[in-house]
Design a protein around this motif. Structure first.
Motif, mmCIF file in Angstrom:
data_model
loop_
_atom_site.group_PDB
_atom_site.id
_atom_site.type_symbol
_atom_site.label_atom_id
_atom_site.label_comp_id
_atom_site.label_asym_id
_atom_site.label_seq_id
_atom_site.Cartn_x
_atom_site.Cartn_y
_atom_site.Cartn_z
ATOM 1 N N UNK A 30 7.824 13.039 -3.080
ATOM 2 C CA UNK A 30 6.426 13.169 -2.675
ATOM 3 C C UNK A 30 5.539 12.075 -3.248
ATOM 4 N N UNK A 31 6.088 10.931 -3.596
ATOM 5 C CA UNK A 31 5.246 9.883 -4.173
ATOM 6 C C UNK A 31 4.816 8.888 -3.096
ATOM 7 N N UNK A 32 3.693 8.243 -3.345
ATOM 8 C CA UNK A 32 3.186 7.227 -2.417
ATOM 9 C C UNK A 32 4.167 6.060 -2.324
ATOM 10 N N UNK A 33 4.787 5.708 -3.436
ATOM 11 C CA UNK A 33 5.750 4.603 -3.451
ATOM 12 C C UNK A 33 6.955 4.930 -2.573
ATOM 13 N N UNK A 34 7.470 6.157 -2.690
ATOM 14 C CA UNK A 34 8.606 6.586 -1.858
ATOM 15 C C UNK A 34 8.226 6.582 -0.383
ATOM 16 N N UNK A 35 7.005 6.999 -0.092
ATOM 17 C CA UNK A 35 6.537 7.019 1.286
ATOM 18 C C UNK A 35 6.489 5.604 1.857
ATOM 19 N N UNK A 36 5.962 4.658 1.076
ATOM 20 C CA UNK A 36 5.897 3.266 1.527
ATOM 21 C C UNK A 36 7.304 2.716 1.778
ATOM 22 N N UNK A 37 8.241 3.036 0.901
ATOM 23 C CA UNK A 37 9.623 2.573 1.070
ATOM 24 C C UNK A 37 10.212 3.148 2.355
ATOM 25 N N UNK A 38 10.008 4.441 2.577
ATOM 26 C CA UNK A 38 10.529 5.083 3.786
ATOM 27 C C UNK A 38 9.959 4.433 5.039
ATOM 28 N N UNK A 39 8.679 4.092 5.001
ATOM 29 C CA UNK A 39 8.015 3.479 6.154
ATOM 30 C C UNK A 39 8.262 1.967 6.243
ATOM 31 N N UNK A 40 8.897 1.422 5.195
ATOM 32 C CA UNK A 40 9.190 -0.021 5.121
ATOM 33 C C UNK A 40 7.923 -0.873 5.179
ATOM 34 N N UNK A 41 6.919 -0.429 4.399
ATOM 35 C CA UNK A 41 5.680 -1.205 4.274
ATOM 36 C C UNK A 41 5.316 -1.301 2.797
ATOM 37 N N UNK A 42 4.495 -2.250 2.492
ATOM 38 C CA UNK A 42 3.957 -2.403 1.150
ATOM 39 C C UNK A 42 2.999 -1.246 0.883
ATOM 40 N N UNK A 43 2.990 -0.731 -0.356
ATOM 41 C CA UNK A 43 2.117 0.401 -0.691
ATOM 42 C C UNK A 43 0.655 0.070 -0.401
ATOM 43 N N UNK A 44 0.210 -1.103 -0.768
ATOM 44 C CA UNK A 44 -1.193 -1.483 -0.537
ATOM 45 C C UNK A 44 -1.516 -1.504 0.962
ATOM 46 N N UNK A 45 -0.589 -1.975 1.772
ATOM 47 C CA UNK A 45 -0.788 -1.979 3.227
ATOM 48 C C UNK A 45 -0.930 -0.553 3.740
ATOM 49 N N UNK A 46 -0.067 0.326 3.246
ATOM 50 C CA UNK A 46 -0.131 1.735 3.641
ATOM 51 C C UNK A 46 -1.482 2.338 3.265
ATOM 52 N N UNK A 47 -1.960 2.026 2.071
ATOM 53 C CA UNK A 47 -3.255 2.545 1.622
ATOM 54 C C UNK A 47 -4.399 2.036 2.505
ATOM 55 N N UNK A 48 -4.360 0.755 2.869
ATOM 56 C CA UNK A 48 -5.406 0.194 3.743
ATOM 57 C C UNK A 48 -5.375 0.845 5.118
ATOM 58 N N UNK A 49 -4.166 1.047 5.644
ATOM 59 C CA UNK A 49 -4.047 1.622 6.984
ATOM 60 C C UNK A 49 -4.533 3.063 7.026
ATOM 61 N N UNK A 50 -4.208 3.852 6.007
ATOM 62 C CA UNK A 50 -4.681 5.235 6.008
ATOM 63 C C UNK A 50 -6.188 5.294 5.796
ATOM 64 N N UNK A 51 -6.707 4.376 5.006
ATOM 65 C CA UNK A 51 -8.160 4.342 4.771
ATOM 66 C C UNK A 51 -8.906 4.123 6.084
ATOM 67 N N UNK A 52 -8.330 3.333 6.987
ATOM 68 C CA UNK A 52 -8.939 3.105 8.306
ATOM 69 C C UNK A 52 -9.091 4.412 9.076
ATOM 70 N N UNK A 53 -8.238 5.392 8.776
ATOM 71 C CA UNK A 53 -8.285 6.686 9.451
ATOM 72 C C UNK A 53 -9.106 7.710 8.673
ATOM 73 N N UNK A 54 -9.753 7.251 7.602
ATOM 74 C CA UNK A 54 -10.629 8.132 6.840
ATOM 75 C C UNK A 54 -9.904 9.102 5.930
ATOM 76 N N UNK A 55 -8.683 8.760 5.522
ATOM 77 C CA UNK A 55 -7.906 9.626 4.640
ATOM 78 C C UNK A 55 -7.113 8.745 3.683
ATOM 79 N N UNK A 56 -6.759 9.289 2.530
ATOM 80 C CA UNK A 56 -5.979 8.520 1.568
ATOM 81 C C UNK A 56 -4.525 8.975 1.588
ATOM 82 N N UNK A 57 -3.652 8.095 1.130
ATOM 83 C CA UNK A 57 -2.233 8.433 1.033
ATOM 84 C C UNK A 57 -2.062 9.651 0.131
ATOM 85 N N UNK A 58 -2.754 9.662 -1.001
ATOM 86 C CA UNK A 58 -2.623 10.778 -1.933
ATOM 87 C C UNK A 58 -3.103 12.097 -1.324
ATOM 88 N N UNK A 59 -4.146 12.054 -0.509
ATOM 89 C CA UNK A 59 -4.626 13.284 0.144
ATOM 90 C C UNK A 59 -3.582 13.801 1.131
#
Length: 148
Positions: free
Chosen positions: A62-91
């Motif tokens: 359930x970690x953000x790092x594991x999620x980024x690895x599963x999605x094959x994206x950089x964690x920071x990229x994942x955070x930016x993309x979710x922020x565009x949708x008005x939600x955070x990875x941690x939420x």
């Protein structure tokens, strides 16, 4: 219940007074609703994130790092993309962990220690505190409410 009704043919007609900002806002909210309701065929970023979370949850990741690895994206990229949708990875992860906890607590044969471990907590005390924060109930009280 709020609803938006339209004629399918009207979608292809040019708008007389198009508002690009309003269009982007509506599009983002429609995509968010598709993801939250898991509409079949939706392959937006958030639906991919929710699918990856479900896959990771099976193995207690359930970690953000594991999620980024599963999605094959950089964690920071994942955070930016979710922020565009008005939600955070941690939420999103918190929401998934809470839903998994409730589902797992429905299996009365599993101990809270086992569930805490499955959800990635170091001990069941940390899990009990988190669950109480989420629901206002202890895991034991939640289980009790399921049988009444």
């Amino acid at each position: 219940f709020n609803a938006l009704h339209y004629q399918r043919e009207a979608l292809h007609e040019p708008m007389k007074e198009a508002d690009d900002h309003l269009y982007r806002y509506a599009l983002a909210n429609i995509e968010l609703l598709q993801d939250r309701w898991l509409i079949p065929g939706s392959r937006s970023l958030l639906s991919q994130i929710y699918a990856a979370i479900r896959a990771n949850a099976e193995s207690g990741r359930f970690s953000a790092e594991e999620l980024a690895i599963t999605l094959r994206v950089n964690l920071r990229t994942l955070q930016r993309q979710t922020k565009r949708h008005g939600i955070t990875v941690n939420a999103i992860l918190k929401e998934a962990r809470e839903a998994s906890a409730k589902r797992l607590l429905g299996d009365f044969s599993r101990s809270t220690e086992d569930i805490a471990e499955q959800l990635g907590y170091g001990d069941d005390r940390a899990f009990r505190r988190a669950f109480k924060r989420w629901t206002g109930k202890t895991p034991a009280a939640y289980r009790k409410s399921l049988v009444h």
